[in-house]
Design a protein around this motif. Structure first.
Motif, PDB file in Angstrom:
ATOM      1  N   GLY A 187      39.455  36.337  46.302  1.00 29.96           N
ATOM      2  CA  GLY A 187      39.972  36.850  47.565  1.00 29.96           C
ATOM      3  C   GLY A 187      40.096  38.359  47.635  1.00 29.96           C
ATOM      4  N   ALA A 188      39.772  39.031  46.527  1.00 28.08           N
ATOM      5  CA  ALA A 188      39.900  40.493  46.486  1.00 28.08           C
ATOM      6  C   ALA A 188      38.577  41.154  46.863  1.00 28.08           C
ATOM      7  CB  ALA A 188      40.319  40.941  45.091  1.00 28.08           C
ATOM      8  N   THR A 189      38.669  42.416  47.295  1.00 29.36           N
ATOM      9  CA  THR A 189      37.462  43.205  47.548  1.00 29.36           C
ATOM     10  C   THR A 189      37.138  44.017  46.295  1.00 29.36           C
ATOM     11  OG1 THR A 189      38.815  44.944  48.543  1.00 29.36           O
ATOM     12  CG2 THR A 189      37.792  43.344  50.021  1.00 29.36           C
ATOM     13  N   VAL A 190      35.865  44.021  45.929  1.00 27.67           N
ATOM     14  CA  VAL A 190      35.431  44.728  44.723  1.00 27.67           C
ATOM     15  C   VAL A 190      34.276  45.652  45.078  1.00 27.67           C
ATOM     16  CG1 VAL A 190      34.531  44.524  42.382  1.00 27.67           C
ATOM     17  CG2 VAL A 190      36.105  42.783  43.252  1.00 27.67           C
ATOM     18  N   GLU A 191      34.441  46.929  44.781  1.00 27.36           N
ATOM     19  CA  GLU A 191      33.394  47.922  44.964  1.00 27.36           C
ATOM     20  C   GLU A 191      32.700  48.143  43.618  1.00 27.36           C
ATOM     21  OE1 GLU A 191      31.212  51.440  46.459  1.00 27.36           O
ATOM     22  OE2 GLU A 191      31.832  49.451  47.178  1.00 27.36           O
ATOM     23  N   VAL A 192      31.371  47.962  43.592  1.00 35.18           N
ATOM     24  CA  VAL A 192      30.574  48.210  42.392  1.00 35.18           C
ATOM     25  C   VAL A 192      29.719  49.442  42.658  1.00 35.18           C
ATOM     26  CG1 VAL A 192      28.810  47.310  40.836  1.00 35.18           C
ATOM     27  CG2 VAL A 192      30.547  45.766  41.783  1.00 35.18           C
ATOM     28  N   ALA A 193      29.962  50.516  41.919  1.00 35.23           N
ATOM     29  CA  ALA A 193      29.262  51.777  42.135  1.00 35.23           C
ATOM     30  C   ALA A 193      28.447  52.088  40.889  1.00 35.23           C
ATOM     31  CB  ALA A 193      30.263  52.898  42.409  1.00 35.23           C
ATOM     32  N   SER A 222      23.901  52.509  39.317  1.00 35.55           N
ATOM     33  CA  SER A 222      22.512  52.886  39.575  1.00 35.55           C
ATOM     34  C   SER A 222      21.798  51.814  40.390  1.00 35.55           C
ATOM     35  CB  SER A 222      21.766  53.089  38.252  1.00 35.55           C
ATOM     36  OG  SER A 222      21.352  51.841  37.725  1.00 35.55           O
ATOM     37  N   ASP A 223      20.577  52.132  40.788  1.00 27.02           N
ATOM     38  CA  ASP A 223      19.777  51.175  41.552  1.00 27.02           C
ATOM     39  C   ASP A 223      19.182  50.090  40.662  1.00 27.02           C
ATOM     40  OD1 ASP A 223      18.097  53.062  40.291  1.00 27.02           O
ATOM     41  OD2 ASP A 223      16.481  52.700  41.716  1.00 27.02           O
ATOM     42  N   HIS A 224      19.410  50.163  39.356  1.00 24.97           N
ATOM     43  CA  HIS A 224      18.875  49.160  38.436  1.00 24.97           C
ATOM     44  C   HIS A 224      19.985  48.347  37.771  1.00 24.97           C
ATOM     45  CE1 HIS A 224      15.092  51.384  38.872  1.00 24.97           C
ATOM     46  NE2 HIS A 224      14.506  50.315  38.376  1.00 24.97           N
ATOM     47  N   GLY A 225      21.121  48.207  38.450  1.00 24.61           N
ATOM     48  CA  GLY A 225      22.232  47.442  37.887  1.00 24.61           C
ATOM     49  C   GLY A 225      21.901  45.962  37.771  1.00 24.61           C
ATOM     50  N   SER A 226      22.528  45.322  36.789  1.00 29.65           N
ATOM     51  CA  SER A 226      22.293  43.902  36.539  1.00 29.65           C
ATOM     52  C   SER A 226      22.868  43.028  37.654  1.00 29.65           C
ATOM     53  CB  SER A 226      22.934  43.506  35.203  1.00 29.65           C
ATOM     54  OG  SER A 226      22.975  42.114  35.049  1.00 29.65           O
ATOM     55  N   ASP A 227      22.115  41.996  38.040  1.00 27.08           N
ATOM     56  CA  ASP A 227      22.612  41.028  39.021  1.00 27.08           C
ATOM     57  C   ASP A 227      23.752  40.183  38.451  1.00 27.08           C
ATOM     58  OD1 ASP A 227      20.781  41.850  40.917  1.00 27.08           O
ATOM     59  OD2 ASP A 227      19.300  40.309  40.395  1.00 27.08           O
ATOM     60  N   VAL A 228      23.864  40.152  37.124  1.00 23.54           N
ATOM     61  CA  VAL A 228      24.898  39.338  36.479  1.00 23.54           C
ATOM     62  C   VAL A 228      26.289  39.717  36.992  1.00 23.54           C
ATOM     63  CG1 VAL A 228      26.049  38.892  34.265  1.00 23.54           C
ATOM     64  CG2 VAL A 228      23.552  38.886  34.397  1.00 23.54           C
ATOM     65  N   LEU A 229      26.523  41.007  37.159  1.00 20.88           N
ATOM     66  CA  LEU A 229      27.840  41.472  37.595  1.00 20.88           C
ATOM     67  C   LEU A 229      28.137  41.032  39.023  1.00 20.88           C
ATOM     68  CD1 LEU A 229      30.372  43.129  37.101  1.00 20.88           C
ATOM     69  CD2 LEU A 229      29.089  45.179  37.733  1.00 20.88           C
ATOM     70  N   ILE A 230      27.200  41.264  39.930  1.00 24.34           N
ATOM     71  CA  ILE A 230      27.424  40.920  41.340  1.00 24.34           C
ATOM     72  C   ILE A 230      27.599  39.413  41.508  1.00 24.34           C
ATOM     73  CG2 ILE A 230      26.473  41.026  43.664  1.00 24.34           C
ATOM     74  CD1 ILE A 230      27.219  43.752  42.548  1.00 24.34           C
ATOM     75  N   HIS A 231      26.690  38.654  40.936  1.00 19.99           N
ATOM     76  CA  HIS A 231      26.755  37.197  41.079  1.00 19.99           C
ATOM     77  C   HIS A 231      28.011  36.627  40.438  1.00 19.99           C
ATOM     78  CE1 HIS A 231      22.087  36.978  41.569  1.00 19.99           C
ATOM     79  NE2 HIS A 231      22.696  37.404  42.658  1.00 19.99           N
ATOM     80  N   GLY A 232      28.370  37.157  39.278  1.00 18.54           N
ATOM     81  CA  GLY A 232      29.557  36.656  38.589  1.00 18.54           C
ATOM     82  C   GLY A 232      30.827  36.900  39.378  1.00 18.54           C
ATOM     83  N   LEU A 233      30.920  38.063  39.992  1.00 18.69           N
ATOM     84  CA  LEU A 233      32.104  38.373  40.790  1.00 18.69           C
ATOM     85  C   LEU A 233      32.174  37.528  42.062  1.00 18.69           C
ATOM     86  CD1 LEU A 233      32.089  42.260  40.391  1.00 18.69           C
ATOM     87  CD2 LEU A 233      33.741  40.665  39.389  1.00 18.69           C
ATOM     88  N   TRP A 234      31.015  37.323  42.692  1.00 22.08           N
ATOM     89  CA  TRP A 234      30.988  36.442  43.867  1.00 22.08           C
ATOM     90  C   TRP A 234      31.443  35.041  43.484  1.00 22.08           C
ATOM     91  CZ3 TRP A 234      31.118  37.539  48.739  1.00 22.08           C
ATOM     92  CH2 TRP A 234      30.508  38.687  49.238  1.00 22.08           C
ATOM     93  N   GLU A 235      30.940  34.549  42.362  1.00 18.59           N
ATOM     94  CA  GLU A 235      31.314  33.200  41.911  1.00 18.59           C
ATOM     95  C   GLU A 235      32.801  33.108  41.581  1.00 18.59           C
ATOM     96  OE1 GLU A 235      28.704  32.250  38.718  1.00 18.59           O
ATOM     97  OE2 GLU A 235      26.947  31.978  40.021  1.00 18.59           O
ATOM     98  N   ALA A 236      33.394  34.236  41.209  1.00 25.04           N
ATOM     99  CA  ALA A 236      34.826  34.262  40.914  1.00 25.04           C
ATOM    100  C   ALA A 236      35.664  34.371  42.196  1.00 25.04           C
ATOM    101  CB  ALA A 236      35.149  35.433  39.984  1.00 25.04           C
ATOM    102  N   GLY A 237      35.005  34.456  43.351  1.00 20.39           N
ATOM    103  CA  GLY A 237      35.710  34.469  44.624  1.00 20.39           C
ATOM    104  C   GLY A 237      35.953  35.833  45.215  1.00 20.39           C
ATOM    105  N   ALA A 238      35.338  36.867  44.645  1.00 19.05           N
ATOM    106  CA  ALA A 238      35.530  38.219  45.153  1.00 19.05           C
ATOM    107  C   ALA A 238      34.593  38.505  46.323  1.00 19.05           C
ATOM    108  CB  ALA A 238      35.276  39.232  44.035  1.00 19.05           C
ATOM    109  N   PHE A 239      34.983  39.464  47.135  1.00 18.34           N
ATOM    110  CA  PHE A 239      34.112  39.999  48.183  1.00 18.34           C
ATOM    111  C   PHE A 239      33.551  41.315  47.641  1.00 18.34           C
ATOM    112  CE2 PHE A 239      37.342  37.431  50.271  1.00 18.34           C
ATOM    113  CZ  PHE A 239      36.553  36.574  51.041  1.00 18.34           C
ATOM    114  N   VAL A 240      32.263  41.330  47.359  1.00 18.04           N
ATOM    115  CA  VAL A 240      31.668  42.428  46.601  1.00 18.04           C
ATOM    116  C   VAL A 240      30.832  43.337  47.497  1.00 18.04           C
ATOM    117  CG1 VAL A 240      30.246  43.031  44.604  1.00 18.04           C
ATOM    118  CG2 VAL A 240      31.548  40.886  44.604  1.00 18.04           C
ATOM    119  N   HIS A 241      31.028  44.639  47.336  1.00 18.04           N
ATOM    120  CA  HIS A 241      30.180  45.633  47.974  1.00 18.04           C
ATOM    121  C   HIS A 241      29.599  46.519  46.883  1.00 18.04           C
ATOM    122  CE1 HIS A 241      29.226  49.545  49.874  1.00 18.04           C
ATOM    123  NE2 HIS A 241      28.835  48.787  50.895  1.00 18.04           N
TER     124      HIS A 241
END
Length: 249
Positions: free
Chosen positions: A117-123, A125-144
């Protein structure tokens, strides 16, 4: 083989990171082959403000966030590892969370119990791993995600590629999947991919962590060394030790 006869390729960006890498390899008694495979191109953007959590994943990101005038406010500042955390502190920021495992999956494990339910800002490079974004979404975060910088292959790279193709490279220390990919892309451009790959596989190959290992092995590179922590000094020491067992003598 003595350490002084051991050539070790390092691929860090051509700034203080490469200078420090060269000094470290020399201090271990080996001969560094500095061959930058990454160059940083700033986007001019800073992390988006107002998120509950803000994640930075590199020293470069910390510096560019400061240059962009980022002010954290009430966000929980998270760093992927101690080097990024120190870089943030050097820019005057407080760091709230650092995972035990210095990887994207380590960050997910660190935060997954808290971000539903929290908002998470990931700042990053343009080559960041998808593991971080997908993992946070699966944990219920709103990721930008904000791209702070692009990583490009610099012109003039390739000394280590030519040495590998000639059978004159003893070791290589890859610090990201992109450095592996750019090494082989450079070999392709030079028309010596097969020879460079063979030479690399006759050398000691070290990688910074499991994701880089996966990339290297998927491209036909045999990996010999993965340090316990995703830390360049630990990687360099392990690579030199493996390439020249006299390291401890």
């Amino acid at each position: 083989m003595t350490t002084r006869d051991t050539t070790v390729a390092v691929f860090r960006p051509d700034d203080e990171r490469l200078t420090n890498a060269v000094e470290l390899i020399e201090s271990l008694g080996a001969t560094p082959v500095p061959d930058p495979m990454l160059s940083v191109r700033s986007s001019g953007s800073g992390p988006q403000t107002g998120a509950d959590y803000t994640i930075l994943t590199s020293k470069t990101g910390a510096e560019l966030a400061c240059e962009a005038g980022w002010e954290p406010g009430e966000t929980t500042v998270c760093a992927i590892g101690p080097s990024t955390a120190q870089a943030l502190r050097d820019q005057g920021y407080e760091v709230d969370r650092v995972p035990d495992e210095y990887t994207s999956s380590g960050l997910v494990s660190e935060l997954s119990g808290d971000v539903a339910g929290a908002t998470v800002e990931v700042a990053r490079s343009d080559h960041g791993s998808d593991v971080l974004i997908h993992g946070l979404w699966e944990a219920g975060a709103f990721v930008h995600e904000t791209v702070l910088y692009e990583l490009v292959r610099p012109e003039g790279a390739g000394e280590s590629v030519e040495l590998a193709a000639a059978g004159e490279l003893d070791a290589a220390a890859f610090t990201s999947s992109l450095t592996v990919e750019n090494f082989l892309a450079t070999a392709d451009e030079k028309g010596i991919r097969e020879e460079a790959l063979a030479g690399l596989n006759d050398a000691v190959v070290g990688v910074i962590g499991p994701p880089t290992r996966e990339t290297a092995e998927s491209l036909g590179i045999a990996v010999d060394v993965v340090p316990q922590h995703a830390d360049f000094e630990e990687l360099a020491c392990a690579v030199v030790e493996e390439a020249a067992p006299t390291y401890h003598d």
